[in-house]
Every structure is written in C-alpha cells, then in structure tokens.
Motif scaffolding. Sequence first.
Motif, PDB file in Angstrom:
ATOM      1  N   LEU A 194       0.834  -1.190   0.000  1.00  0.00           N
ATOM      2  CA  LEU A 194       0.000   0.000   0.000  1.00  0.00           C
ATOM      3  C   LEU A 194       0.870   1.242   0.000  1.00  0.00           C
ATOM      4  O   LEU A 194       1.730   1.402   0.859  1.00  0.00           O
ATOM      5  CB  LEU A 194      -0.896   0.010   1.243  1.00  0.00           C
ATOM      6  N   PRO A 195       0.697   2.156  -0.968  1.00  0.00           N
ATOM      7  CA  PRO A 195       1.487   3.385  -0.970  1.00  0.00           C
ATOM      8  C   PRO A 195       0.981   4.333   0.104  1.00  0.00           C
ATOM      9  O   PRO A 195      -0.220   4.502   0.268  1.00  0.00           O
ATOM     10  CB  PRO A 195       1.236   3.951  -2.372  1.00  0.00           C
ATOM     11  N   PHE A 196       1.877   4.922   0.822  1.00  0.00           N
ATOM     12  CA  PHE A 196       1.520   5.832   1.893  1.00  0.00           C
ATOM     13  C   PHE A 196       1.930   7.252   1.543  1.00  0.00           C
ATOM     14  O   PHE A 196       2.844   7.471   0.768  1.00  0.00           O
ATOM     15  CB  PHE A 196       2.223   5.428   3.199  1.00  0.00           C
ATOM     16  N   GLY A 197       1.270   8.198   2.173  1.00  0.00           N
ATOM     17  CA  GLY A 197       1.682   9.585   2.062  1.00  0.00           C
ATOM     18  C   GLY A 197       1.082  10.286   0.860  1.00  0.00           C
ATOM     19  O   GLY A 197       0.386   9.713   0.025  1.00  0.00           O
ATOM     20  N   GLU A 198       1.373  11.554   0.767  1.00  0.00           N
ATOM     21  CA  GLU A 198       0.782  12.389  -0.258  1.00  0.00           C
ATOM     22  C   GLU A 198       1.302  12.063  -1.655  1.00  0.00           C
ATOM     23  O   GLU A 198       0.676  12.394  -2.649  1.00  0.00           O
ATOM     24  CB  GLU A 198       1.061  13.860   0.063  1.00  0.00           C
ATOM     25  N   ALA A 199       2.465  11.414  -1.743  1.00  0.00           N
ATOM     26  CA  ALA A 199       3.048  11.138  -3.052  1.00  0.00           C
ATOM     27  C   ALA A 199       2.309  10.028  -3.794  1.00  0.00           C
ATOM     28  O   ALA A 199       2.461   9.871  -4.995  1.00  0.00           O
ATOM     29  CB  ALA A 199       4.518  10.761  -2.901  1.00  0.00           C
ATOM     30  N   ALA A 200       1.506   9.235  -3.088  1.00  0.00           N
ATOM     31  CA  ALA A 200       0.800   8.127  -3.724  1.00  0.00           C
ATOM     32  C   ALA A 200      -0.271   8.660  -4.666  1.00  0.00           C
ATOM     33  O   ALA A 200      -1.044   9.546  -4.318  1.00  0.00           O
ATOM     34  CB  ALA A 200       0.171   7.235  -2.661  1.00  0.00           C
ATOM     35  N   THR A 201      -0.316   8.116  -5.876  1.00  0.00           N
ATOM     36  CA  THR A 201      -1.307   8.547  -6.854  1.00  0.00           C
ATOM     37  C   THR A 201      -2.613   7.793  -6.651  1.00  0.00           C
ATOM     38  O   THR A 201      -2.667   6.759  -5.976  1.00  0.00           O
ATOM     39  CB  THR A 201      -0.801   8.292  -8.277  1.00  0.00           C
ATOM     40  N   GLU A 202      -3.664   8.286  -7.285  1.00  0.00           N
ATOM     41  CA  GLU A 202      -4.957   7.611  -7.224  1.00  0.00           C
ATOM     42  C   GLU A 202      -4.844   6.203  -7.799  1.00  0.00           C
ATOM     43  O   GLU A 202      -5.406   5.250  -7.264  1.00  0.00           O
ATOM     44  CB  GLU A 202      -5.991   8.419  -8.011  1.00  0.00           C
ATOM     45  N   TYR A 203      -4.092   6.082  -8.896  1.00  0.00           N
ATOM     46  CA  TYR A 203      -3.927   4.760  -9.503  1.00  0.00           C
ATOM     47  C   TYR A 203      -3.213   3.807  -8.560  1.00  0.00           C
ATOM     48  O   TYR A 203      -3.571   2.632  -8.471  1.00  0.00           O
ATOM     49  CB  TYR A 203      -3.143   4.861 -10.811  1.00  0.00           C
ATOM     50  N   GLU A 204      -2.192   4.272  -7.834  1.00  0.00           N
ATOM     51  CA  GLU A 204      -1.456   3.404  -6.912  1.00  0.00           C
ATOM     52  C   GLU A 204      -2.369   2.894  -5.803  1.00  0.00           C
ATOM     53  O   GLU A 204      -2.303   1.724  -5.412  1.00  0.00           O
ATOM     54  CB  GLU A 204      -0.260   4.158  -6.331  1.00  0.00           C
ATOM     55  N   HIS A 205      -3.237   3.766  -5.286  1.00  0.00           N
ATOM     56  CA  HIS A 205      -4.203   3.316  -4.277  1.00  0.00           C
ATOM     57  C   HIS A 205      -5.154   2.285  -4.877  1.00  0.00           C
ATOM     58  O   HIS A 205      -5.428   1.247  -4.273  1.00  0.00           O
ATOM     59  CB  HIS A 205      -4.995   4.511  -3.743  1.00  0.00           C
ATOM     60  N   TRP A 206      -5.662   2.597  -6.070  1.00  0.00           N
ATOM     61  CA  TRP A 206      -6.601   1.679  -6.719  1.00  0.00           C
ATOM     62  C   TRP A 206      -5.939   0.327  -6.962  1.00  0.00           C
ATOM     63  O   TRP A 206      -6.535  -0.714  -6.704  1.00  0.00           O
ATOM     64  CB  TRP A 206      -7.065   2.287  -8.049  1.00  0.00           C
ATOM     65  N   ARG A 207      -4.705   0.327  -7.458  1.00  0.00           N
ATOM     66  CA  ARG A 207      -4.016  -0.925  -7.766  1.00  0.00           C
ATOM     67  C   ARG A 207      -3.811  -1.763  -6.515  1.00  0.00           C
ATOM     68  O   ARG A 207      -3.956  -2.985  -6.534  1.00  0.00           O
ATOM     69  CB  ARG A 207      -2.667  -0.618  -8.429  1.00  0.00           C
ATOM     70  N   TRP A 208      -3.474  -1.101  -5.399  1.00  0.00           N
ATOM     71  CA  TRP A 208      -3.268  -1.868  -4.169  1.00  0.00           C
ATOM     72  C   TRP A 208      -4.563  -2.521  -3.713  1.00  0.00           C
ATOM     73  O   TRP A 208      -4.600  -3.701  -3.398  1.00  0.00           O
ATOM     74  CB  TRP A 208      -2.712  -0.967  -3.070  1.00  0.00           C
ATOM     75  N   TYR A 209      -5.658  -1.762  -3.688  1.00  0.00           N
ATOM     76  CA  TYR A 209      -6.923  -2.323  -3.239  1.00  0.00           C
ATOM     77  C   TYR A 209      -7.433  -3.389  -4.202  1.00  0.00           C
ATOM     78  O   TYR A 209      -8.092  -4.340  -3.798  1.00  0.00           O
ATOM     79  CB  TYR A 209      -7.962  -1.217  -3.063  1.00  0.00           C
ATOM     80  N   ALA A 210      -7.104  -3.242  -5.493  1.00  0.00           N
ATOM     81  CA  ALA A 210      -7.505  -4.259  -6.462  1.00  0.00           C
ATOM     82  C   ALA A 210      -6.761  -5.566  -6.232  1.00  0.00           C
ATOM     83  O   ALA A 210      -7.228  -6.632  -6.628  1.00  0.00           O
ATOM     84  CB  ALA A 210      -7.246  -3.758  -7.884  1.00  0.00           C
ATOM     85  N   SER A 211      -5.598  -5.502  -5.570  1.00  0.00           N
ATOM     86  CA  SER A 211      -4.787  -6.695  -5.323  1.00  0.00           C
ATOM     87  C   SER A 211      -5.013  -7.281  -3.941  1.00  0.00           C
ATOM     88  O   SER A 211      -4.540  -8.375  -3.655  1.00  0.00           O
ATOM     89  CB  SER A 211      -3.297  -6.353  -5.476  1.00  0.00           C
ATOM     90  N   ASP A 212      -5.700  -6.547  -3.076  1.00  0.00           N
ATOM     91  CA  ASP A 212      -5.870  -6.974  -1.690  1.00  0.00           C
ATOM     92  C   ASP A 212      -7.214  -7.664  -1.520  1.00  0.00           C
ATOM     93  O   ASP A 212      -8.265  -7.065  -1.738  1.00  0.00           O
ATOM     94  CB  ASP A 212      -5.776  -5.758  -0.763  1.00  0.00           C
ATOM     95  N   GLN A 213      -7.181  -8.922  -1.120  1.00  0.00           N
ATOM     96  CA  GLN A 213      -8.415  -9.689  -1.010  1.00  0.00           C
ATOM     97  C   GLN A 213      -9.241  -9.340   0.232  1.00  0.00           C
ATOM     98  O   GLN A 213     -10.286  -9.925   0.457  1.00  0.00           O
ATOM     99  CB  GLN A 213      -8.080 -11.190  -0.997  1.00  0.00           C
ATOM    100  N   LYS A 214      -8.767  -8.405   1.037  1.00  0.00           N
ATOM    101  CA  LYS A 214      -9.498  -8.047   2.252  1.00  0.00           C
ATOM    102  C   LYS A 214      -9.983  -6.600   2.215  1.00  0.00           C
ATOM    103  O   LYS A 214     -10.251  -6.007   3.253  1.00  0.00           O
ATOM    104  CB  LYS A 214      -8.603  -8.262   3.479  1.00  0.00           C
TER     105      LYS A 214
ATOM    106  N   ASP B 165     -18.325 -11.503   3.220  1.00  0.00           N
ATOM    107  CA  ASP B 165     -18.226 -10.559   4.330  1.00  0.00           C
ATOM    108  C   ASP B 165     -19.089  -9.321   4.115  1.00  0.00           C
ATOM    109  O   ASP B 165     -19.364  -8.583   5.065  1.00  0.00           O
ATOM    110  CB  ASP B 165     -16.764 -10.135   4.538  1.00  0.00           C
ATOM    111  N   LEU B 166     -19.533  -9.074   2.867  1.00  0.00           N
ATOM    112  CA  LEU B 166     -20.424  -7.944   2.605  1.00  0.00           C
ATOM    113  C   LEU B 166     -21.872  -8.379   2.817  1.00  0.00           C
ATOM    114  O   LEU B 166     -22.243  -9.511   2.520  1.00  0.00           O
ATOM    115  CB  LEU B 166     -20.244  -7.438   1.172  1.00  0.00           C
ATOM    116  N   ASP B 167     -22.703  -7.453   3.291  1.00  0.00           N
ATOM    117  CA  ASP B 167     -24.104  -7.806   3.526  1.00  0.00           C
ATOM    118  C   ASP B 167     -24.879  -7.813   2.211  1.00  0.00           C
ATOM    119  O   ASP B 167     -24.429  -7.302   1.185  1.00  0.00           O
ATOM    120  CB  ASP B 167     -24.739  -6.835   4.528  1.00  0.00           C
ATOM    121  N   SER B 168     -26.066  -8.390   2.238  1.00  0.00           N
ATOM    122  CA  SER B 168     -26.861  -8.550   1.017  1.00  0.00           C
ATOM    123  C   SER B 168     -27.279  -7.210   0.430  1.00  0.00           C
ATOM    124  O   SER B 168     -27.394  -7.069  -0.793  1.00  0.00           O
ATOM    125  CB  SER B 168     -28.097  -9.408   1.303  1.00  0.00           C
TER     126      SER B 168
END
Length: 342
Positions: A220-240, A268-271
């Motif tokens: 997960l990229p931290f800090g202000e330098a992380a781009t929107e794409y970097e956040h998206w890519r990390w969450y797209a790869s994280d199964q949790k 884990d998500l509700d209906s």
Amino acid sequence: MFREMIAESADGTSRRRIVRRSVVNCQKDAFDTARKTLSARRRQYGRGSVELTRWVEAQAKVFALCSGESSFDPPAQPGPDWLPLERHDRHYQIAAAYFYNGQYLEAASRFDAISRTPDSPWRALSRYLVPRSYVREATINENDREYHLRLALAAFRDLAGDRAYVAEFPSVPGQIFRIEALLDPGATRRRLERQIVEAPDDTTFEDVRDYLYLARPPELPFGEAATEYEHWRWYASDQKSAAIAVARWRTERSLAWLYVALAQAGPDLDSTTHDEILRAAEALSPDTPGYVNTLIHRVRILGLQGQADDGLRLAEDAERFGLSRSEVNRVRLAAAEISTNW
C-alpha cells in the motif's frame, strides 16, 4: 528505525501508525571476515602484542554498532608511527563503523578512498562496499532514492565487467538484479517471466523465487506522493479490501472503483451492499470496457447470495450482450462454478 505511515480505514478516514523497520546490520560475512583477520593478525603480530590489542579493541567498537542502539564511538585514527598494515586495517574499521551507524554516504566516501589505495588489503572489498553504501542510503535512509540507486547500479555494472572480480565476489550480479528490480520492478518481472516461459531449461530456482516475489501484490502506498492509480491498484490486489473499495465507489461513483468493489465482493459484505453493486453493474452498457468481467462477477455474487438460478440465467443470456464465443464461455464457466457450489 521508525517510520510514520498513513493508511486508509474502511470508512475512508485516515489513520497513522508507526512501523519499525529492522535492518540486519552486521551480516554473517562480516563476522567471518573479522575472524579470519584476527587469526592472520595474531600470527603476524603475536599474542598480546600492542598491534593486536589495538585491532581487537577497534573491532569491538565496530561490532558494538551492529544493534543500532549504541552511541557512535568510532575507532580513533591510526597513529603516524603505526605499521602500514595496521593503518590500512584501521581505516577500514573506521569506514565500517560509519556504515553500521547508518552514515552511508560518509562510509561510501571512506570505502572509495580505500579502494584507491593500491597497497591496502581492503581495496577489493571496499570497491564492493561503495555501491552497497549507496543502496542503503537509498533504501534505509530513503535519501534521493533513484539517484543513489543509479549510482550503485553504475558501480556494480562496472565491477561486473571484471571477470576476475566477479569470481572473487560472485554476489555482484545479484546486486545488479536487486537494484534493477528496485528501480523498475515491473520490467524486471516481465523479463523473468519471458525467461521462465521461453527458456525454462536455463531458469534457476532463484529466477522463479525472484519472479514470485516481484509478482506479489504491491504494498500500500503511503503519504501524499501516492497517486490515485497506486491506491486503486493496491486495493484491487488486496483480497481483504472489499469494504474500502465499496466506500470509495460510493464516494466517487467511478467505473474503476466499481470494478474493484465487484471483484472483491465476498461473503463478508451484507446482502444490501451486494444488491447495490449488482444494480450498478447491471446498468452498465455492453460496450463498457471490461464488461465481460462485470458479468462474471455478477454471476459469482448471485451465487454468494444463494441465487444460483439467476446467475445461470444471466450466463445463458450472455450471447445477447455481443460477446465473443470465448467471453461467453468464461461467463458460463463462472456459472458452472456457482452451480457446483450451490
């Protein structure tokens, strides 16, 4: 070593945490080298000699810095009346002390001076330790990362051109690979992937190990330098990260975050949340990029909700969306999986 990081919670807020980063300061090779040097100097100077005592006391100061918890107290400069070998040893011990204390640029400068001293027994090793110091300055001190990594890469490549040197220091190619991976992990991973596929007979265990490491989900990229794409890519790869992805989609209503919400949706998500993202996916036009993947996830989520029949019907109607035969088969394969589970 401590570093403050900023991470995002499921509700979209930020939280701060302190992470301790540990570094193995003194590797096994350092102790092996010291042990061999001690034996050699004992034979040369004699037990109980002033020269041997000075070497031992200085080396104790160097290794006291291994834990990173001792105050910096490097060995003193050699005296003008010392033997040449003793002076060479002391200059190396001082450089090593700066290295183990995390003062890598000062260490690099001192190792460089030693590497240019023709009669120093530490000349060859110091040539190796100059770029190693630059790597640590980049990765541990996080100072001008790309600049110092490229300095190190150029130095190691220069060493790699000397076959005799590589025979003495066989880890040089591995250092080059590591730096290339740090500078451009994607390109390095693709190069390894081509090698594994196209030249399996020439592929080593280390190649496969390195490929698997580079193919791992990104941190997960931290800090202000992380781009929107970097956040998206990390969450797209994280199964949790389903809850976070849904929260981001609800805020931004973007196609990219809907994809992640669909892909990460699980039991884990509700209906209610499942229904919400299913309705959003159903509203997409068949000419939407990646549409076939949204169909596959719709089928899968219907299966999670116990609506396997609805998922099967959606798969049976896949042809009407203008999909290719292979895409239709992918959707129907997803339906077959939920019917088996059901």
